[in-house]
Design an enzyme around this catalytic site. Structure first.
Site, PDB file in Angstrom:
ATOM      1  N   CYS B  80       0.834  -1.205   0.000  1.00  0.00           N
ATOM      2  CA  CYS B  80       0.000   0.000   0.000  1.00  0.00           C
ATOM      3  C   CYS B  80       0.877   1.267   0.000  1.00  0.00           C
ATOM      4  O   CYS B  80       1.464   1.582  -1.025  1.00  0.00           O
ATOM      5  CB  CYS B  80      -0.983  -0.032   1.161  1.00  0.00           C
ATOM      6  N   HIS B 178      -3.291  -5.226   1.389  1.00  0.00           N
ATOM      7  CA  HIS B 178      -2.660  -5.414   2.700  1.00  0.00           C
ATOM      8  C   HIS B 178      -2.604  -6.895   3.093  1.00  0.00           C
ATOM      9  O   HIS B 178      -3.471  -7.368   3.834  1.00  0.00           O
ATOM     10  CB  HIS B 178      -3.469  -4.674   3.771  1.00  0.00           C
ATOM     11  N   GLU B 180      -0.810  -8.190   5.220  1.00  0.00           N
ATOM     12  CA  GLU B 180      -0.560  -8.292   6.660  1.00  0.00           C
ATOM     13  C   GLU B 180      -1.845  -8.219   7.483  1.00  0.00           C
ATOM     14  O   GLU B 180      -1.849  -8.533   8.655  1.00  0.00           O
ATOM     15  CB  GLU B 180       0.433  -7.192   7.097  1.00  0.00           C
TER      16      GLU B 180
END
Lengths: 277, 195
Positions: B80, B178, B180
């Site tokens: 991002c 994302h 994560e």
């Protein structure tokens, strides 16, 4: 992704630009900053849509805007303007003395204030996707922010030690849904990020609340009511990042000019944090 | 010996990247100052606000030493905001916004719209058998500037146009989404396999 950042209150596009230049992760559009609301009194409402749009055009970072507690029509207007988050905020004059906005009926994410764990979980049950400890806005006095953070995080620690039977009682005491209390007991944290607001005026204040466990900070009057807003804004951003490093916080704290004048909590006529149910 | 992977922790989703890499048995170090860069085998630049991270890179004097390491070939994963910071061109950035220019793409910030236009979708990633959960929040979109940049996943827009959302060039990997923020560790694993 706002974590580890500073969200700054702004009332005009010019202030929004100063905030972005200083490294804010988002700006909060409102009609008047809390210190002015406190001074001038009267009903505090959502910003003029033209002002919100002006702020959206001035910056590339997310724009939040405040709606009154329970005022779902203001929230609908803000959603239609395409704001990135709505803050259902006690800083504005409440529109409903019993009900908060049903935030599940919106697409736009909401942030809400809380003074204790029960209030935080009630807001989450209504659909808030971010919680900020309330503190006492517009005072430049950190003591209430610390009280609220310690209350929320202290109770989370206690809940994690409770057995299954005790969790029923916790839910009752907190006036919060059992399922959310059980989730907190299991994970040891709120199911949404928790930020801190209300009374942050210096880089040291930011470091303090980050060390206590806040994941990001909101600064309202603390910036634009200080002597020299731009360097103070930048210093608070840096202190929020390097909050564990006192030499860095010392470095950015030097020569910032006067902080906003503070207010003693005991001498306040209105405590904004008491708004919300 | 397991590699030491840095996670730039100035602002944003550094905790989630730290946890994901930790689960894969990697030694992780959070990076906030130039001295934290010593001896890293790779680095992750997380999501956050690219304007904020860029300012903090300058003020902490980490931009130049990190830029040198990246130019010398330090493997990097940018997600991002990390994608924006690694792109050669930022189409709608601030005039003072600096980038490491390590991958030949041009990015448009918030290419998919504001917060309210955030979305999740299953992505078909080259090299991965099953779809990967893509979480897009105010996500940037890429335009490829050089044929040596490989598109590992893309998203079809309403216009029918394909926007690359996962690109690789040599040892630079960038995603618009994302990874994560999901429990799926396969993308972090892909990154570590290339070290």
């Amino acid at each position: 992704m706002l974590r580890g950042g500073v969200i700054m209150d702004v009332v005009t596009p010019t202030e929004a630009k100063i905030a972005e230049d200083a490294g804010a992760v988002a700006v909060m559009a409102l009609e008047r900053v809390p210190a002015d609301i406190r001074r001038d009194g009267g009903v505090a409402r959502m910003s003029d849509p033209a002002m919100v749009e002006g702020i959206q055009q001035a910056v590339t970072i997310p724009v939040m805007a405040k709606a009154r507690i329970g005022h779902f029509a203001e929230a609908q207007i803000l959603e239609s303007l395409g704001v990135d988050y709505v803050d259902e905020s006690e800083v504005l004059t409440p529109a409903d003395e019993a009900h908060h906005i049903d935030k599940w009926s919106f697409t736009v994410p909401f942030v809400c204030g809380a003074t204790n764990l029960g209030e935080a979980l009630r807001r989450i049950s209504e659909g808030a996707c971010m919680i900020r400890s309330k503190g006492e806005a517009g005072t430049g006095n950190i003591v209430e922010a610390v009280r609220h953070l310690r209350s929320i995080l202290g109770d989370i620690r206690k809940v994690t030690q409770a057995d299954q039977a005790e969790l029923f009682d916790w839910a009752k005491q907190l006036q919060a849904p059992l399922g959310l209390v059980q989730e907190v007991a299991e994970t040891g944290s709120l199911p949404v990020p928790m930020f801190c607001a209300g009374g942050i005026a210096t880089p040291a204040d930011a470091s303090l609340v980050m060390q206590l466990g806040a994941e990001a900070v909101f600064v309202g009057s603390g910036i634009f009511k200080s002597e020299d807003p731009a360097p103070r804004a930048k210093a608070i951003v840096e202190a929020t990042t390097h909050f564990r490093d006192p030499t860095m916080v010392a470095k950015v704290s030097r020569g910032l000019g006067d902080a906003m004048p503070g207010l003693e909590i005991g001498e306040l006529d209105t405590k904004l944090a008491e708004r919300g149910w | 010996m397991s590699p030491i992977v840095g996670v730039l922790a100035l602002q944003g989703a550094s905790r989630e990247h730290t946890q994901a890499l930790g689960k894969l048995g990697t030694t992780v170090r959070q990076v906030r100052l130039p001295e934290d860069l010593d001896g890293l085998d790779a680095i992750v630049i997380p999501g956050g606000e690219s304007t904020t991270i860029s300012m903090l890179l300058e003020s902490s004097k980490t931009f130049d030493p990190l830029s040198e390491l990246l130019a010398d070939g330090l493997p990097v994963l940018g997600t991002c905001a990390g994608m924006i910071l690694l792109a050669k061109e930022v189409l709608d950035g601030r005039p003072d916004q600096r980038s490491f220019a390590r991958i030949d793409i041009a990015v448009r910030r918030n290419a998919f719209g504001r917060q309210i236009a955030s979305f999740e979708m299953d992505l078909h990633i080259k090299d991965l058998k099953d779809p990967f959960p893509g979480v897009f929040i105010r996500a940037p979109g890429a335009q490829i500037l050089d044929p040596s940049v490989e598109t590992l996943a893309s998203v079809q827009r309403e216009t029918g146009e394909e926007t690359p959302v996962f690109c690789r060039q040599e040892n630079v990997m960038v995603t618009s989404f994302h990874p994560e923020l999901t429990d799926d560790l396969r993308l972090h694993q892909m990154f570590l396999e290339h070290l």
